[in-house]
Design an enzyme around this catalytic site. Sequence first.
Site, PDB file in Angstrom:
ATOM      1  N   GLY A  96       0.818  -1.197   0.000  1.00 57.65           N
ATOM      2  CA  GLY A  96       0.000   0.000   0.000  1.00 57.65           C
ATOM      3  C   GLY A  96       0.856   1.253   0.000  1.00 57.65           C
ATOM      4  N   SER A  97       0.420   2.256   0.724  1.00 55.13           N
ATOM      5  CA  SER A  97       1.038   3.581   0.634  1.00 55.13           C
ATOM      6  C   SER A  97       2.454   3.661   1.192  1.00 55.13           C
ATOM      7  CB  SER A  97       0.155   4.603   1.353  1.00 55.13           C
ATOM      8  OG  SER A  97      -1.083   4.748   0.679  1.00 55.13           O
ATOM      9  N   ILE A  98       2.913   2.678   1.971  1.00 56.22           N
ATOM     10  CA  ILE A  98       4.289   2.750   2.462  1.00 56.22           C
ATOM     11  C   ILE A  98       5.298   2.582   1.319  1.00 56.22           C
ATOM     12  CG2 ILE A  98       3.765   2.015   4.810  1.00 56.22           C
ATOM     13  CD1 ILE A  98       4.617  -0.800   4.084  1.00 56.22           C
TER      14      ILE A  98
END
Length: 604
Positions: free
Chosen positions: A309-311
């Site tokens: 995801g966004s990491i």
Amino acid sequence: MLTLEPSTCIVRPLGSRADAVLGRRRRMRLWLLLVLSFFWATAVGARLYSLQISDYSLWQDWALKQHIGKVSVASERGPIFDRYGQMLAVSVPAGSVYVRPPKIKDRNAVVLALSETLSMPKGEIERKLNSPQPFVWIKRQIPRVNAEKVANLNLSGVDYLIEARRYYPYNEIASSVIGKVGIDGNGLSGVEMAFDRHLRGPDFNRRVTRDALGNIIQGASGNVEDFDLPKGASLTLTIDSSLQAILSEELEAGRKSAIAKAAMGVVLDADNGDILAMAQAPALNFNFVKVSSKADLHNLVVETVFEPGSIMKPVVAAAAIDLGLMSPGEVINCEGGRYRFGRHTIKDVHPYNLLTLSDVVVRSSNIGMTKVGMRLGRERLYRSLKAFGFGDGVRLRLPGETSGILRNSKNWAAVDVATHAFGQGVAVTPLQMARATAVIANGGKLPELRLVVEGAPKSAQQIISPATAAKVKEMMVRVVEDVHGTGKRAAIEGVLVGGKTGTAQKTKEGVKGYAGGLYVASFVGFVEGQSLGVPQNLVAIISIDEPHSGTIYGGTLAAPVFKRVMQRSLHLLSTSPKPKTPSFADRSRKGDEAEGFVFTSYQE
């Protein structure tokens, strides 16, 4: 008148021809018997000479092999230490109780006595006594004092042997990393399995007596003096046992708070790649808990793959900046929260219009990152992800280690350029994600991760420029400090903290698509502790698997755990860098398995 004449009698002499022949036959038989007796006596004599004089050793060895056998017992494995020499695993002498059913005189008395002394169900002991085998283990690797209690009962047909049992002074802390040893002394998981040959002593057998059919009828004495088992080599890990304890405790607290299936995390030295702590929750204490399935032996940090995801966004931003395709201040149109990409629609949780690349990372815009991915293009995005270590294993040699999932760009669909840019369609392990973040924290070098101390750390590879790393590092600091940042709950007063939050939906097992309602909430980041006198740049990732507490976001669930881990770690490193190993009495628990194991002698 009739006259009778007297009859004539003929008497043959004894030395007639027929008698002579009969006599010769008898003499020949006698001589033949004498000759055969001579040869028989000679053969017997030669055989006796061979058995008792010329080949005595050979026949003695043969006899011993037939009547003296061996029983394999666990040898003493080498100890495992942390980076400061604190003991994480050690072999201790234990007693293994056995019975010889044919020798038992009072079966009921034996069952009752063993049940009380060993805290075993009577039915289990009775089943063992009913075994047709003449030698049966009752209970192996129990505290020696308990085995001696059994010996002191003087029960006919009951005795014990000394063998080694693995003991872990820190209980469940680091259990998934260190692993478990089986009843016969073989490593079953973790470091114990990966370095089994190094840690194991030579195979060790105790002598036993066998009957004519080869069955064991008697074992060697179990006296304390007999405990002289061969010993394996020691092993030193890069783990800091105190940081390991902190990470384990906070992961369990975070898991319970999130009502989650599991939690996992790792702490690295960003500069040299040393793994300082690696843990998961819940964790098993192999001193007391019996393994019920292979799943109990898994190390989630090296075996679990999930869509980050966004990491992943800081990594993709760093690639675009380092290739000269974008700058942190370049403005990107985020389309008001909805963007049509081919047949797909990309959405943002919070709608934005114009954002700089830095703000795209800070506010975590999927649409903004889609356009960064488009600027990079398929081939450059793929090569950049590979350069950061995705799609390749971290080569710790731990069992079950996976390389994640990064398909060759030739097999990408058009939408994969978008999804990979914001962390979907690619799967990573927590270790891979922490190492990629270390690149940004240490000035652009991809470190070689290390769990076992084997010489000096390997030199890191420069994959982005120090200038690029500094720009992305500033973005990650803003994620924590900016009013619009998603990682504000990771902030530590007086310490420079940077990071990135991420929430990714889990994929279905075995089929395409996503599992409804199942998420992984993560926070990955770094801290600089120089202001506190801590020289290391620390990187950590915290992932909460399948939370059910009403929120699914990494900034809400994982960031606070990151903060507590780093806050406690920095305090410890700045005040007491070399903690003492706890004594057995400090960390032992109640129960017959714990009672009697004395650790202090090994510590000395």
